[in-house]
Design an enzyme around this catalytic site. Structure first.
Site, PDB file in Angstrom:
ATOM      1  CB  CYS A 274     -24.716 -39.131   5.756  1.00  0.00           C
ATOM      2  SG  CYS A 274     -24.300 -38.922   7.501  1.00  0.00           S
TER       3      CYS A 274
ATOM      4  CG  ASP B 215     -20.681 -36.848   5.428  1.00  0.00           C
ATOM      5  OD1 ASP B 215     -21.834 -37.314   5.330  1.00  0.00           O
ATOM      6  OD2 ASP B 215     -20.095 -36.283   4.492  1.00  0.00           O
TER       7      ASP B 215
ATOM      8  CD1 TRP C 203     -16.266 -42.927  -2.986  1.00  0.00           C
ATOM      9  CD2 TRP C 203     -16.631 -43.957  -1.037  1.00  0.00           C
ATOM     10  NE1 TRP C 203     -15.181 -43.734  -2.736  1.00  0.00           N
ATOM     11  CE2 TRP C 203     -15.374 -44.376  -1.548  1.00  0.00           C
ATOM     12  CE3 TRP C 203     -17.073 -44.472   0.182  1.00  0.00           C
ATOM     13  CZ2 TRP C 203     -14.568 -45.293  -0.876  1.00  0.00           C
ATOM     14  CZ3 TRP C 203     -16.272 -45.370   0.848  1.00  0.00           C
ATOM     15  CH2 TRP C 203     -15.030 -45.778   0.327  1.00  0.00           C
TER      16      TRP C 203
ATOM     17  CG  HIS D 115     -22.211 -38.730   0.478  1.00  0.00           C
ATOM     18  ND1 HIS D 115     -22.009 -37.382   0.717  1.00  0.00           N
ATOM     19  CD2 HIS D 115     -21.725 -38.945  -0.789  1.00  0.00           C
ATOM     20  CE1 HIS D 115     -21.426 -36.817  -0.332  1.00  0.00           C
ATOM     21  NE2 HIS D 115     -21.236 -37.739  -1.255  1.00  0.00           N
TER      22      HIS D 115
END
Length: 418
Positions: A151, A342, A359, A361
Site C-alpha cells: 500500500c 494503510d 483511491w 492502494h
C-alpha cells in the site's frame, strides 16, 4: 498456484471476497451501521499473524529509510536487504519489468472496488501515470522496488519520496464527541476504555477531512501559479488565506504548513522543480493508522484507542503527526494481530464529488514465492476507502508536492480499465 499456510475459514472467505473485488457499501461491509467497524485487515486480506508481523516490520524499516533521507531509489540492489524486516521471512520480490507498449487487462470490478495483480498495475501505470513532460516512461527497477512494499509502495512510486505525512488534515466533531460521551453508555461487555475509544473514532468525519485537504491543496496550487521563488509563493498563499479568512494564515513561518514545499525533495531536484514553485503542484494522499501509539500511555489506550491523540486543530484541521511511529494496535485478546497502517493514493483528480473519486492502494507487499502470495492493487471509490478496518481509528488526508511534469496525479482517473 502458491502454497498457502492454513487460515481460519472466515479469513479465507474474506480474502476471496476482497481479491474478487466484492465490496458492499461502507455501511454494510465495514460498519455495523452504528459507527463500529468490524473485521481486521488480516481477516479481510487472508493474512496470518506471521504475515502481519512481517508487514509491520517491513513498513517500519522502510519508514526508517525515508526518515534518514535515503530512498531505495538509487541504491544498488544489494543494499535493499538492509531495509527488510529483521528476523522476518525475507520473501519480498521486486515485480518484473513490463513492456512499455503493452496495454493492461481489465480489472475485476464490483461494488465500488476494482482489483488487479501488481504486474497489470505496472502496465496501467505506464499508460496512464508515467508521463514526464508528455513522454511515456517505463517503470524503472527502482520504482518497481518501491512499489513492491504494498500500500505504501503505491503512494511512494507516485509521490516520489517516501511519504512523510507531515501536512495532514482531518475533521473531528467535538460537540458530537462530548454529547455522545455524556448521553451514551458502554455496550454490554464493553469497558469504559472501549466505549471512549469508539466514541472518539465515530466523531471523526473522513469526508470533511478529505474536503479540507482538497481545499488547502487548491489554495496552494493557486499560490504556485507564476511564483518563481519561494518568497513569492508564500506571499501568494497568504493572500489566498487572507481573502478566505482561513486560520492557516496564522501558522508560524516554520510550521509544516509553510515549509512543506521546501521540504519536498523533488522541489529541489534539477529534473523536478529545481527550486521553482511554479513547476510544482500540490496533491493529496491518505493514511489510516491507530491512535494508541504512545508506549507510556495505559494498556487500554493502546488496545482501544486514545481519544485525545491525533485530533486535528480546531480551525485549521491540521493534525500533529510527529508522534506517529507506525505502531499497530495492541492485541486485546489472544490471536489478534493488527496491521500498522494503510495508504491510499489520490493525486489531483478534478472530480468534485468525493464519492466518485478513486483511491489506489494494495493488500500487502509482493511475495509471490512466499506464503503471503503476490501483491494485488485496488482502485476504490471513496466510501470503500474511507470505511477502514478495525486496525485503524484515524484517517488523515495528506498534502505533498510533485512536479507538474509528472502525470502521477492526473485530473481524472477511471476505475479499472475500459
Amino acid at each position: 498456484m502458491y502454497k498457502r499456510r492454513s487460515l481460519l475459514a472466515i479469513a479465507t472467505v474474506s480474502a476471496v471476497m476482497c481479491t474478487a473485488g466484492v465490496m458492499p457499501s461502507v455501511s454494510h461491509a465495514a460498519s455495523r451501521g452504528d459507527g463500529e467497524w468490524e473485521g481486521s485487515y488480516a481477516e479481510t486480506h487472508g493474512l496470518t499473524a506471521e504475515d502481519v508481523k512481517n508487514i509491520n516490520a517491513l513498513n517500519k524499516r522502510a519508514l526508517a529509510a525515508g526518515r534518514s533521507g535515503n530512498s531505495l531509489a538509487g541504491l544498488p540492489p544489494s543494499v535493499s536487504g538492509l531495509f527488510r524486516a529483521p528476523g522476518a521471512v525475507d520473501d519480498r520480490v521486486t515485480p518484473p519489468a513490463e513492456p512499455l507498449n503493452r496495454m493492461p487487462d481489465a480489472y475485476r470490478a464490483s461494488g465500488g472496488r476494482a482489483t488487479t495483480v501488481v504486474n497489470n498495475y505496472i502496465r496501467k501505470w505506464q499508460q496512464v501515470y508515467s508521463h514526464r513532460d508528455g513522454r511515456q516512461q517505463q517503470m524503472t527497477e527502482e520504482q518497481r522496488e518501491e512499489l513492491s512494499y504494498g500500500c505504501v509502495g503505491v503512494t511512494w512510486v507516485n509521490s516520489g519520496p517516501y511519504p512523510t505525512n507531515k501536512l495532514a488534515f482531518a475533521s473531528f466533531d467535538e460537540n458530537k464527541y462530548q454529547n455522545d460521551l455524556k448521553n451514551g453508555r458502554p455496550r454490554p461487555g464493553e469497558t469504559q476504555a472501549e466505549f471512549e475509544g469508539r466514541i472518539a473514532k465515530d466523531s471523526f468525519d473522513e469526508g470533511k477531512g478529505f474536503n479540507r485537504a482538497r481545499e488547502v491543496a487548491a489554495d496552494m496550487n493557486k499560490a504556485l501559479e507564476g511564483a518563481h521563488n519561494e518568497g513569492t509563493y508564500i506571499d501568494n498563499l497568504k493572500t489566498e488565506l487572507t481573502n478566505k479568512h482561513d486560520a492557516l494564515l496564522y501558522e508560524g513561518s516554520g510550521s509544516n504548513f509553510y515549509s512543506a514545499l521546501r521540504d519536498t525533495p523533488s522541489f529541489r531536484e534539477r529534473d523536478g522543480g529545481n527550486y521553482d514553485p511554479s513547476k510544482m503542484k500540490a496533491v493529496v494522499y491518505s493514511k489510516h493508522f491507530w491512535s494508541g501509539q504512545d508506549q507510556r500511555s495505559s494498556a487500554d489506550k493502546r488496545k482501544y484507542g486514545d481519544p485525545d491523540a491525533f485530533r486535528p486543530a480546531q480551525g485549521t484541521g491540521l493534525v500533529d503527526m510527529s508522534k506517529d511511529r507506525n505502531i499497530p494496535r495492541s492485541p486485546a485478546n489472544p490471536g489478534e494481530s493488527w496491521v500498522n497502517f494503510d495508504y491510499g493514493w489520490f493525486g489531483a483528480q478534478a472530480e468534485a464529488d468525493a464519492d466518485k473519486t478513486i483511491w489506489t492502494h494494495a493488500n500487502h507487499y509482493h511475495a509471490p514465492n512466499g506464503g503471503m502470495g503476490p501483491m494485488n492493487v485496488y482502485e476504490s471509490k471513496f466510501r470503500n476507502w474511507s470505511a477502514g478496518y478495525a486496525d485503524f481509528d484515524r484517517g488523515t488526508y495528506v498534502i505533498t508536492f510533485i512536479p507538474k511534469s509528472w502525470n502521477t496525479a492526473p485530473a481524472e482517473v477511471k476505475q479499472g480499465w475500459p
